[in-house]
Design a protein around this motif. Structure first.
Motif, PDB file in Angstrom:
ATOM      1  N   GLU A   1      51.500  84.856   7.449  1.00 43.39           N
ATOM      2  CA  GLU A   1      52.500  84.676   8.501  1.00 43.39           C
ATOM      3  C   GLU A   1      53.916  84.500   7.952  1.00 43.39           C
ATOM      4  O   GLU A   1      54.876  85.063   8.493  1.00 43.39           O
ATOM      5  N   SER A   2      54.042  83.745   6.878  1.00 48.40           N
ATOM      6  CA  SER A   2      55.390  83.535   6.303  1.00 48.40           C
ATOM      7  C   SER A   2      55.951  84.833   5.741  1.00 48.40           C
ATOM      8  O   SER A   2      57.147  85.135   5.903  1.00 48.40           O
ATOM      9  N   ALA A   3      55.098  85.614   5.098  1.00 47.04           N
ATOM     10  CA  ALA A   3      55.545  86.899   4.557  1.00 47.04           C
ATOM     11  C   ALA A   3      55.959  87.841   5.682  1.00 47.04           C
ATOM     12  O   ALA A   3      56.952  88.578   5.574  1.00 47.04           O
ATOM     13  N   HIS A   4      55.199  87.848   6.787  1.00 46.42           N
ATOM     14  CA  HIS A   4      55.559  88.692   7.916  1.00 46.42           C
ATOM     15  C   HIS A   4      56.879  88.227   8.546  1.00 46.42           C
ATOM     16  O   HIS A   4      57.701  89.053   8.973  1.00 46.42           O
ATOM     17  N   ALA A   5      57.067  86.918   8.626  1.00 47.24           N
ATOM     18  CA  ALA A   5      58.325  86.412   9.175  1.00 47.24           C
ATOM     19  C   ALA A   5      59.508  86.853   8.322  1.00 47.24           C
ATOM     20  O   ALA A   5      60.574  87.202   8.838  1.00 47.24           O
ATOM     21  N   LEU A   6      59.308  86.865   7.009  1.00 43.96           N
ATOM     22  CA  LEU A   6      60.358  87.282   6.083  1.00 43.96           C
ATOM     23  C   LEU A   6      60.631  88.775   6.191  1.00 43.96           C
ATOM     24  O   LEU A   6      61.785  89.207   6.337  1.00 43.96           O
ATOM     25  N   ALA A   7      59.554  89.582   6.126  1.00 41.46           N
ATOM     26  CA  ALA A   7      59.708  91.032   6.030  1.00 41.46           C
ATOM     27  C   ALA A   7      59.924  91.699   7.382  1.00 41.46           C
ATOM     28  O   ALA A   7      60.718  92.642   7.496  1.00 41.46           O
ATOM     29  N   ARG A   8      59.231  91.242   8.400  1.00 40.04           N
ATOM     30  CA  ARG A   8      59.308  91.905   9.701  1.00 40.04           C
ATOM     31  C   ARG A   8      60.428  91.360  10.578  1.00 40.04           C
ATOM     32  O   ARG A   8      61.021  92.104  11.362  1.00 40.04           O
TER      33      ARG A   8
ATOM     34  N   PHE B   1      64.747  80.827   5.705  1.00 40.89           N
ATOM     35  CA  PHE B   1      64.005  79.574   5.606  1.00 40.89           C
ATOM     36  C   PHE B   1      64.933  78.452   5.151  1.00 40.89           C
ATOM     37  O   PHE B   1      65.992  78.709   4.553  1.00 40.89           O
ATOM     38  N   PRO B   2      64.566  77.215   5.394  1.00 38.73           N
ATOM     39  CA  PRO B   2      65.404  76.094   4.951  1.00 38.73           C
ATOM     40  C   PRO B   2      65.593  76.119   3.439  1.00 38.73           C
ATOM     41  O   PRO B   2      64.803  76.692   2.694  1.00 38.73           O
ATOM     42  N   GLU B   3      66.636  75.472   3.005  1.00 39.94           N
ATOM     43  CA  GLU B   3      66.887  75.367   1.570  1.00 39.94           C
ATOM     44  C   GLU B   3      65.687  74.695   0.902  1.00 39.94           C
ATOM     45  O   GLU B   3      65.196  73.660   1.378  1.00 39.94           O
ATOM     46  N   PRO B   4      65.179  75.271  -0.185  1.00 42.65           N
ATOM     47  CA  PRO B   4      63.978  74.716  -0.805  1.00 42.65           C
ATOM     48  C   PRO B   4      64.239  73.376  -1.488  1.00 42.65           C
ATOM     49  O   PRO B   4      65.351  73.083  -1.935  1.00 42.65           O
ATOM     50  N   VAL B   5      63.176  72.604  -1.580  1.00 43.23           N
ATOM     51  CA  VAL B   5      63.202  71.361  -2.332  1.00 43.23           C
ATOM     52  C   VAL B   5      62.851  71.675  -3.782  1.00 43.23           C
ATOM     53  O   VAL B   5      61.806  72.275  -4.064  1.00 43.23           O
TER      54      VAL B   5
ATOM     55  N   ARG C   1      48.148  77.715  -8.201  1.00 44.24           N
ATOM     56  CA  ARG C   1      48.455  76.988  -6.967  1.00 44.24           C
ATOM     57  C   ARG C   1      48.141  77.896  -5.776  1.00 44.24           C
ATOM     58  O   ARG C   1      48.810  78.913  -5.553  1.00 44.24           O
ATOM     59  N   LEU C   2      47.121  77.534  -5.008  1.00 50.36           N
ATOM     60  CA  LEU C   2      46.691  78.314  -3.854  1.00 50.36           C
ATOM     61  C   LEU C   2      47.530  77.986  -2.620  1.00 50.36           C
ATOM     62  O   LEU C   2      48.302  77.026  -2.617  1.00 50.36           O
ATOM     63  N   ASN C   3      47.361  78.809  -1.572  1.00 52.87           N
ATOM     64  CA  ASN C   3      48.042  78.594  -0.284  1.00 52.87           C
ATOM     65  C   ASN C   3      49.556  78.481  -0.462  1.00 52.87           C
ATOM     66  O   ASN C   3      50.218  77.715   0.232  1.00 52.87           O
ATOM     67  N   SER C   4      50.095  79.270  -1.371  1.00 53.60           N
ATOM     68  CA  SER C   4      51.519  79.196  -1.712  1.00 53.60           C
ATOM     69  C   SER C   4      52.131  80.590  -1.591  1.00 53.60           C
ATOM     70  O   SER C   4      51.925  81.439  -2.462  1.00 53.60           O
ATOM     71  N   THR C   5      52.877  80.806  -0.515  1.00 57.46           N
ATOM     72  CA  THR C   5      53.469  82.113  -0.237  1.00 57.46           C
ATOM     73  C   THR C   5      54.895  82.162  -0.756  1.00 57.46           C
ATOM     74  O   THR C   5      55.778  81.431  -0.271  1.00 57.46           O
ATOM     75  N   VAL C   6      55.157  83.006  -1.735  1.00 54.58           N
ATOM     76  CA  VAL C   6      56.495  83.137  -2.312  1.00 54.58           C
ATOM     77  C   VAL C   6      57.402  83.851  -1.325  1.00 54.58           C
ATOM     78  O   VAL C   6      57.017  84.859  -0.709  1.00 54.58           O
TER      79      VAL C   6
ATOM     80  N   GLY D   1      53.673  74.120   4.777  1.00 59.50           N
ATOM     81  CA  GLY D   1      54.839  74.037   5.645  1.00 59.50           C
ATOM     82  C   GLY D   1      56.121  73.628   4.965  1.00 59.50           C
ATOM     83  O   GLY D   1      57.180  73.581   5.608  1.00 59.50           O
ATOM     84  N   LYS D   2      56.082  73.341   3.685  1.00 56.39           N
ATOM     85  CA  LYS D   2      57.269  72.909   2.948  1.00 56.39           C
ATOM     86  C   LYS D   2      57.803  74.054   2.103  1.00 56.39           C
ATOM     87  O   LYS D   2      57.040  74.815   1.512  1.00 56.39           O
ATOM     88  N   VAL D   3      59.119  74.187   2.052  1.00 59.60           N
ATOM     89  CA  VAL D   3      59.766  75.187   1.206  1.00 59.60           C
ATOM     90  C   VAL D   3      60.114  74.509  -0.117  1.00 59.60           C
ATOM     91  O   VAL D   3      60.885  73.546  -0.157  1.00 59.60           O
ATOM     92  N   LEU D   4      59.534  75.032  -1.187  1.00 56.94           N
ATOM     93  CA  LEU D   4      59.638  74.403  -2.505  1.00 56.94           C
ATOM     94  C   LEU D   4      60.185  75.406  -3.518  1.00 56.94           C
ATOM     95  O   LEU D   4      60.130  76.618  -3.304  1.00 56.94           O
ATOM     96  N   ARG D   5      60.699  74.882  -4.636  1.00 58.46           N
ATOM     97  CA  ARG D   5      61.233  75.781  -5.672  1.00 58.46           C
ATOM     98  C   ARG D   5      60.854  75.272  -7.054  1.00 58.46           C
ATOM     99  O   ARG D   5      60.892  74.070  -7.337  1.00 58.46           O
ATOM    100  N   VAL D   6      60.454  76.228  -7.912  1.00 53.65           N
ATOM    101  CA  VAL D   6      60.210  75.948  -9.320  1.00 53.65           C
ATOM    102  C   VAL D   6      61.068  76.909 -10.134  1.00 53.65           C
ATOM    103  O   VAL D   6      61.580  77.900  -9.611  1.00 53.65           O
TER     104      VAL D   6
END
Length: 628
Positions: A63-70, A75-79, A369-374, A392-397
């Motif tokens: 769903e997140s990938a579709h929201a991005l691409a379609r 998205f909020p600024e990542p933590v 790390r599973l369930n992690s959509t870039v 549901g959290k936007v994260l950054r490494v």
């Protein structure tokens, strides 16, 4: 290493040899180690392979990938997690896992690596389906399912050796042959909704020479049956007025169904029986393939070109695990993160215990790390920043390098700073949708009564089904004649509407239908087919269906260039060659990067991507990146 090999170059079976002759007449097993104990009825809460229902692109994975691409959603600024790695890999399929291994070999075994996977399990399309509803563990494939080439590159051979894989031993221990081993198989089942009656026609294979008795059992028009009889009996050379090159050019210019109509004399209802035969193999309708491509793949027609029906000495050297190539992914994970499954080897991988709690353990050199959509990757002064969504959290490494081991058409949305020419090349490659639905049945009594273990269903959603047993490797045993619980695999794709004309419209339309169907839709189709096919032999869908797992891959097989739709690109100018170019410290590895959908190419492209990464480490990422 980088040579382009497409299905045009492969000899799938004797059909290619026969076609070549038509156009150019001049022409002991080592004892396995003691297997690790199998998990007894593991919980679906912490062990994804036992989950049933909708798998593949399951809810939460896309769903997140579709929201991005379609939708072009921002998205909020990542933590910032303050987690730093030498390498971040986007995608934990076979190519992503291979990239981690090749990175260790190039830069050191102690390098800090993070794999981010949008699904709840690793392996990508190599998805393990594990059933325990029958009182014992029954395995089946959920996507990518074999090693199907007989001349692996040195890179692949070394990779398999590194993981203890003995392809010859695997082949020796394989009895399975895609539902072609029972006395009345292969068979075709004509359903009442499409053909007016339910009728099973046994020993019926459209790719072999059919006799009049078999043809007369088909519930199609009398004219259709007569056209079949003439087609299978014909022996001529319709293109004798053309030289070899002219004949091949002509066969590449028309679709296979058009060849059957124009030169085979088949009526429309006869032609339609061929329409879905490559749903599993190519992931397309037959109307997407040229006559040349179809006959190279073993479909009839060479007998109309001066060729012979039967090839001799053909050996299809496929090797398989009892859970498909999920066992290869498991071997890769066990090598990268030994604590997940201590003592796992190629001899016991199919039954080994895997502890998913160890995948993302702080302190491990490699973490998954599973369930992690870039949702974003970007080159920075110090390396690469990777943003993703988890719970549901936007994260950054951050990392020194990044490998994108996901499919091409999503990459422009993950890496918007790419050059326009590369973005266009990435978007050119549209994945072929793939569908594998596993149905665990109580026993094979009804199948045995009918004498079948594989059936084609030309009028149904999923065109082919077969029993999955007879693959005795990785410590797992399931005899080909075992009449107990077995996974019945429905394998193929979904037909696009007739008004989807060009290949990409067909693929996108199939994908939309696939994503629009609920699990209940697939379940209803399974029950309808098995009730009509096996019900007369005593099968009760309420009693005998124990579990259903739908492995739905809207972005399945890599896009391969096809005669009817793609030009012959000059060297180094094909879309996949432009698309896979490194961008700063970001490299690309997947089967799309080879424009061919095979496991060995996933491995080769991982090697290519890692070798293309710049050697110099950026500032701040020296010996100990300080990862928590």
């Amino acid at each position: 290493m980088d040579a382009v090999i497409t299905r045009r170059d492969l000899i799938h079976d004797a059909g290619m040899a026969a076609l070549a002759m038509a156009l150019c007449p001049s022409i002991v097993a080592a004892a396995p180690e003691k297997p690790a104990p199998a998990a007894s009825s593991p919980s679906a809460a912490d062990y994804p392979p036992v989950r049933t229902g909708m798998r593949g692109s399951h809810p939460g994975a896309f769903e997140s990938a579709h929201a991005l691409a379609r939708e072009g959603r921002s998205f909020p600024e990542p933590v910032d997690l303050d987690q730093h790695f030498d390498l971040v890999i986007v995608g934990a399929g076979i190519s992503g896992l291979a990239a981690a291994r090749f990175y260790q070999q190039r830069f050191g075994a102690d390098r800090r690596i993070l794999l981010l996977e949008n699904h709840d399990d690793f392996g990508g399309h190599a998805r393990r389906n594990e059933f325990h509803q029958a009182g014992r563990m029954v395995l089946s494939m959920g996507g990518t399912h074999n090693l199907e080439w007989w001349d692996f590159s040195a890179t692949v051979q070394e990779f398999l050796k590194d993981h203890g894989v003995d392809v010859d031993l695997m082949r020796e221990r394989k009895q399975f042959h895609y539902g072609d081993t029972a006395p009345n198989s292969p068979a075709m089942w004509f359903d009442a909704a499409t053909y007016g009656e339910n009728r099973l026609v046994v020993n019926c294979d459209l790719t072999a020479r059919l006799d009049s008795t078999t043809i007369d059992q088909m519930p199609i028009s009398e004219a259709g049956r007569e056209s079949f009889k003439h087609f299978y009996a014909a022996r001529e050379d319709l293109l004798e007025h053309l030289d070899e090159a002219q004949a091949e050019d002509y066969l590449r210019s028309i679709s296979y169904p058009e060849f059957l109509r124009r030169h085979g004399g088949l009526t429309e209802d006869a032609v339609q029986l061929f329409a879905k035969l490559e749903h599993g193999g190519w992931g397309v309708e037959m109307r997407a393939l040229s006559a040349q491509e179809a006959m190279e793949s073993g479909f009839p027609g060479v007998h109309l070109l001066g060729g012979s029906w039967d090839g001799e000495g053909w050996d299809y050297p496929v090797a398989m695990w009892p859970d498909g190539n999920a066992s290869l992914a498991r071997l890769q994970v066990a090598t990268l993160i030994p604590g997940v499954a201590p003592g796992t080897t190629a001899a016991n991988v199919a039954v080994a215990r895997f502890n998913y709690a160890e995948l993302d353990r702080p302190g491990n050199p490699v973490r998954l790390r599973l369930n992690s959509t870039v949702i974003n990757t970007a080159n920075t002064e110090d390396g690469v920043a990777v943003s993703y969504i988890n719970d549901g959290k936007v994260l950054r490494v951050t990392a020194g390098h990044c490998v994108l081991a996901c499919y091409h058409s999503i990459i422009p949305h993950l890496c918007p700073e790419l050059p326009q020419s590369q973005r266009e090349a990435l978007e050119y490659q549209v994945k072929h949708p793939l569908l594998l639905t596993n149905v665990l049945i109580r026993n094979t009594d009804a199948l045995d009564t009918l004498g079948i273990d594989g059936v084609r269903c030309p009028g149904r959603l999923m065109e082919r089904l077969f029993t999955f047993r007879g693959i005795n490797t990785g410590g797992y045993e399931h005899a080909i004649d075992d009449s107990g619980p077995v996974a019945l695999v429905f394998w193929g794709s979904i037909s696009p509407p007739a008004d989807a004309v060009d290949i990409k419209s067909q693929l996108r339309a199939s994908r939309a239908i696939m994503l629009g169907m609920s699990f209940e839709d697939y379940e209803r189709e399974v029950r309808t087919v098995l009730d009509g096919l096996l019900g007369p032999a005593g099968f009760d869908v309420r009693r005998d269906i124990l579990a259903i797992t739908v492995n739905r891959w809207p972005h399945g097989y890599a896009y391969e260039y096809l005669d009817l739709w793609d030009p012959d690109w000059p060297e180094d100018e094909a879309p996949h060659e432009i698309a896979r170019k490194p961008f700063g410290r970001i490299a690309i590895a997947n089967t799309d990067a080879a424009a061919t959908a095979y496991t060995h190419t996933a491995i080769e492209q991982a090697w290519r991507a890692v070798q293309g990464l710049p050697t110099r480490r950026p500032a701040g990422f020296s010996e100990d990146p300080g990862q928590p």
